[in-house]
Write a protein that holds these residues in place. Structure first.
Motif, PDB file in Angstrom:
ATOM      1  N   LEU A 107       3.482  -2.303  -6.144  1.00 40.20           N
ATOM      2  CA  LEU A 107       4.658  -1.738  -5.469  1.00 40.20           C
ATOM      3  C   LEU A 107       4.788  -2.210  -4.031  1.00 40.20           C
ATOM      4  O   LEU A 107       5.899  -2.453  -3.549  1.00 40.20           O
ATOM      5  N   LEU A 108       3.677  -2.334  -3.346  1.00 37.85           N
ATOM      6  CA  LEU A 108       3.691  -2.650  -1.917  1.00 37.85           C
ATOM      7  C   LEU A 108       4.057  -4.116  -1.686  1.00 37.85           C
ATOM      8  O   LEU A 108       3.415  -5.018  -2.234  1.00 37.85           O
ATOM      9  N   PRO A 109       5.070  -4.401  -0.868  1.00 40.11           N
ATOM     10  CA  PRO A 109       5.480  -5.787  -0.628  1.00 40.11           C
ATOM     11  C   PRO A 109       4.357  -6.684  -0.097  1.00 40.11           C
ATOM     12  O   PRO A 109       4.305  -7.870  -0.418  1.00 40.11           O
ATOM     13  N   GLN A 110       3.466  -6.123   0.729  1.00 43.30           N
ATOM     14  CA  GLN A 110       2.338  -6.898   1.236  1.00 43.30           C
ATOM     15  C   GLN A 110       1.019  -6.232   0.844  1.00 43.30           C
ATOM     16  O   GLN A 110       0.063  -6.228   1.618  1.00 43.30           O
ATOM     17  N   GLY A 111       0.962  -5.701  -0.357  1.00 39.95           N
ATOM     18  CA  GLY A 111      -0.243  -5.033  -0.820  1.00 39.95           C
ATOM     19  C   GLY A 111      -1.303  -6.008  -1.284  1.00 39.95           C
ATOM     20  O   GLY A 111      -0.997  -7.065  -1.833  1.00 39.95           O
ATOM     21  N   ARG A 112      -2.537  -5.651  -1.064  1.00 36.25           N
ATOM     22  CA  ARG A 112      -3.665  -6.433  -1.568  1.00 36.25           C
ATOM     23  C   ARG A 112      -4.771  -5.479  -1.995  1.00 36.25           C
ATOM     24  O   ARG A 112      -4.910  -4.392  -1.452  1.00 36.25           O
ATOM     25  N   GLU A 113      -5.539  -5.881  -2.963  1.00 33.18           N
ATOM     26  CA  GLU A 113      -6.579  -5.029  -3.540  1.00 33.18           C
ATOM     27  C   GLU A 113      -7.949  -5.421  -3.018  1.00 33.18           C
ATOM     28  O   GLU A 113      -8.229  -6.597  -2.772  1.00 33.18           O
ATOM     29  N   ALA A 114      -8.805  -4.428  -2.852  1.00 34.52           N
ATOM     30  CA  ALA A 114     -10.206  -4.651  -2.492  1.00 34.52           C
ATOM     31  C   ALA A 114     -11.073  -3.778  -3.396  1.00 34.52           C
ATOM     32  O   ALA A 114     -10.564  -2.934  -4.138  1.00 34.52           O
ATOM     33  N   ALA A 115     -12.386  -3.988  -3.326  1.00 33.83           N
ATOM     34  CA  ALA A 115     -13.294  -3.261  -4.215  1.00 33.83           C
ATOM     35  C   ALA A 115     -14.348  -2.503  -3.431  1.00 33.83           C
ATOM     36  O   ALA A 115     -14.850  -2.980  -2.412  1.00 33.83           O
ATOM     37  N   THR A 155       9.027   0.190   0.039  1.00 33.04           N
ATOM     38  CA  THR A 155       9.775  -0.234   1.225  1.00 33.04           C
ATOM     39  C   THR A 155       8.873  -0.605   2.406  1.00 33.04           C
ATOM     40  O   THR A 155       9.367  -1.105   3.413  1.00 33.04           O
ATOM     41  N   ILE A 156       7.584  -0.368   2.296  1.00 31.77           N
ATOM     42  CA  ILE A 156       6.667  -0.599   3.424  1.00 31.77           C
ATOM     43  C   ILE A 156       6.385  -2.096   3.561  1.00 31.77           C
ATOM     44  O   ILE A 156       5.897  -2.737   2.628  1.00 31.77           O
ATOM     45  N   GLN A 157       6.674  -2.640   4.718  1.00 34.07           N
ATOM     46  CA  GLN A 157       6.574  -4.078   4.933  1.00 34.07           C
ATOM     47  C   GLN A 157       5.274  -4.517   5.612  1.00 34.07           C
ATOM     48  O   GLN A 157       4.970  -5.706   5.650  1.00 34.07           O
ATOM     49  N   CYS A 158       4.503  -3.596   6.140  1.00 31.39           N
ATOM     50  CA  CYS A 158       3.282  -3.996   6.835  1.00 31.39           C
ATOM     51  C   CYS A 158       2.176  -4.339   5.831  1.00 31.39           C
ATOM     52  O   CYS A 158       2.182  -3.839   4.689  1.00 31.39           O
ATOM     53  N   PRO A 159       1.211  -5.180   6.208  1.00 31.49           N
ATOM     54  CA  PRO A 159       0.082  -5.475   5.326  1.00 31.49           C
ATOM     55  C   PRO A 159      -0.658  -4.194   4.946  1.00 31.49           C
ATOM     56  O   PRO A 159      -0.909  -3.336   5.797  1.00 31.49           O
ATOM     57  N   THR A 160      -0.992  -4.059   3.661  1.00 32.76           N
ATOM     58  CA  THR A 160      -1.628  -2.838   3.167  1.00 32.76           C
ATOM     59  C   THR A 160      -2.779  -3.183   2.231  1.00 32.76           C
ATOM     60  O   THR A 160      -2.583  -3.872   1.226  1.00 32.76           O
ATOM     61  N   LEU A 161      -3.951  -2.688   2.565  1.00 30.40           N
ATOM     62  CA  LEU A 161      -5.139  -2.869   1.734  1.00 30.40           C
ATOM     63  C   LEU A 161      -5.361  -1.607   0.908  1.00 30.40           C
ATOM     64  O   LEU A 161      -5.320  -0.498   1.446  1.00 30.40           O
ATOM     65  N   VAL A 162      -5.608  -1.760  -0.390  1.00 30.52           N
ATOM     66  CA  VAL A 162      -5.734  -0.622  -1.295  1.00 30.52           C
ATOM     67  C   VAL A 162      -7.045  -0.740  -2.079  1.00 30.52           C
ATOM     68  O   VAL A 162      -7.356  -1.807  -2.623  1.00 30.52           O
ATOM     69  N   PHE A 163      -7.797   0.358  -2.135  1.00 30.61           N
ATOM     70  CA  PHE A 163      -9.058   0.333  -2.865  1.00 30.61           C
ATOM     71  C   PHE A 163      -9.469   1.746  -3.254  1.00 30.61           C
ATOM     72  O   PHE A 163      -8.895   2.735  -2.789  1.00 30.61           O
ATOM     73  N   ALA A 164     -10.492   1.832  -4.096  1.00 30.66           N
ATOM     74  CA  ALA A 164     -11.080   3.111  -4.502  1.00 30.66           C
ATOM     75  C   ALA A 164     -12.424   2.814  -5.153  1.00 30.66           C
ATOM     76  O   ALA A 164     -12.631   1.740  -5.735  1.00 30.66           O
ATOM     77  N   GLY A 165     -13.333   3.777  -5.042  1.00 28.66           N
ATOM     78  CA  GLY A 165     -14.643   3.625  -5.662  1.00 28.66           C
ATOM     79  C   GLY A 165     -14.572   3.735  -7.177  1.00 28.66           C
ATOM     80  O   GLY A 165     -13.592   4.243  -7.738  1.00 28.66           O
ATOM     81  N   VAL A 176       0.868   6.588   4.139  1.00 29.46           N
ATOM     82  CA  VAL A 176       2.063   5.984   3.553  1.00 29.46           C
ATOM     83  C   VAL A 176       3.321   6.564   4.194  1.00 29.46           C
ATOM     84  O   VAL A 176       4.261   5.838   4.541  1.00 29.46           O
ATOM     85  N   GLN A 177       3.343   7.885   4.361  1.00 29.16           N
ATOM     86  CA  GLN A 177       4.500   8.540   4.984  1.00 29.16           C
ATOM     87  C   GLN A 177       4.708   8.047   6.410  1.00 29.16           C
ATOM     88  O   GLN A 177       5.844   7.801   6.835  1.00 29.16           O
ATOM     89  N   LEU A 178       3.624   7.898   7.162  1.00 31.38           N
ATOM     90  CA  LEU A 178       3.707   7.386   8.533  1.00 31.38           C
ATOM     91  C   LEU A 178       4.345   6.003   8.567  1.00 31.38           C
ATOM     92  O   LEU A 178       5.230   5.729   9.381  1.00 31.38           O
ATOM     93  N   ALA A 179       3.865   5.114   7.693  1.00 28.31           N
ATOM     94  CA  ALA A 179       4.393   3.752   7.672  1.00 28.31           C
ATOM     95  C   ALA A 179       5.847   3.728   7.211  1.00 28.31           C
ATOM     96  O   ALA A 179       6.641   2.894   7.676  1.00 28.31           O
ATOM     97  N   PHE A 180       6.203   4.626   6.308  1.00 35.16           N
ATOM     98  CA  PHE A 180       7.579   4.713   5.817  1.00 35.16           C
ATOM     99  C   PHE A 180       8.519   5.231   6.909  1.00 35.16           C
ATOM    100  O   PHE A 180       9.603   4.685   7.128  1.00 35.16           O
TER     101      PHE A 180
END
Length: 284
Positions: free
Chosen positions: A244-252, A219-229, A123-127
């Motif tokens: 929160l993420l402008p281009q966030g999407r969830e996966a399982a 503030t991160i504008q790049c596509p972001t995939l978010v998941f956890a077990g 996240v810090q890198l993308a920011f």
């Protein structure tokens, strides 16, 4: 091409994309150790590990991604075989060192995957470097509650050494509690790495707690995939992070997956990353 890389990468075009090589990248204050596999001409995918692990946690995942990406798993400064930082530990400094080391050697945008502390650094890198990061994937995002922030550093407090060796048992039990069903060899690896990183164990957890990850995500504008077990303690942060993420999407991930999902269920993680990152690459 850096001299330190030549021997490590020379055999990566021999038709064996799953062969893992090791080497070092240089930065202003030392060297960053890495593992890599895949053809260097493929899209560059950086893997960032959790605390107190190292790039070794990706040994099973990397060959599964190598047919499609040039996979570069780095040891965060102070962990594994990477040099520690000369100043105070922070997520921002971790990200800065990794950016400088990687961008000096590979002058192109990257795809980034981070797990737990690695997700915080991603996240810090993308920011900080939006032109450098094409897309993010976060496993166990570190959008912590205030209670989690307060408790996190104490979960990594230093273990005092004694002549009877009780410190080994104490650290073993701490790491074993993260997943009592994990292979004993995995717990041993993590226990050894916890002692190897020394004070960086607690310092990196404190850095995660101090990071303003909510502000950065927004503030991160790049596509972001978010998941956890299903057994990941950070699973509760997935939905709030996506919001929160402008281009966030969830996966399982599988319900039985926990903090060692990249070691124990690498196929499930590879499937998510492959589909997501190839979509980004194909879209240009």
């Amino acid at each position: 091409m850096d001299q330190c890389r030549c021997g490590e990468l020379a055999t990566l075009t021999d038709g064996k994309p799953g062969v893992i090589r090791k080497g070092y990248l240089t930065h202003d204050s030392g060297q960053l150790h890495y593992r890599c596999c895949g053809d260097e001409s493929l899209p560059l995918l950086i893997l960032l590990h959790q605390t107190p692990s190292s790039s070794a946690m990706y040994l099973r995942l990397m060959p599964l991604l190598a047919p499609h990406f040039f996979v570069l798993a780095v040891d965060t400064p102070g962990f594994g075989n990477s040099d520690p930082l000369p100043a105070d530990v922070s997520i921002a400094t971790f990200a800065e060192v990794i950016f400088k080391a990687v961008s000096r050697t590979f002058d192109r945008p990257v795809l980034v995957f981070g797990h737990h502390t690695g997700a915080a650094i991603a996240v810090q890198l993308a920011f900080d470097q939006p032109e450098f990061v094409r897309a993010l994937a976060l496993s166990g995002p570190t959008l912590l509650t205030e209670a989690q922030k307060e408790a996190l550093p104490s979960a990594a407090q230093a273990v005092s050494l004694d002549e009877k060796g009780s410190h080994w048992q104490e650290m073993w039990q701490r790491l074993r509690a993260k997943d009592p069903e994990a292979d004993l060899a995995l717990t041993l690896r993590e226990t050894l790495l916890a002692f190897t990183c020394g004070d960086y164990y607690e310092a990196s957890y404190r850095a995660v707690a101090e990071q303003d990850v909510a502000r950065q995500m927004a503030t991160i504008q790049c596509p972001t995939l978010v998941f956890a077990g299903g057994r990941d303690l950070l699973r509760s942060a997935v939905v709030p992070s996506v919001r929160l993420l402008p281009q966030g999407r969830e996966a399982a991930l599988p319900e039985e997956a926990g903090t060692y999902v990249c070691d124990r269920q690498p196929d499930a993680v590879a499937d998510l990353l492959r589909q997501f990152f190839l979509e980004i690459v194909e879209a240009g």
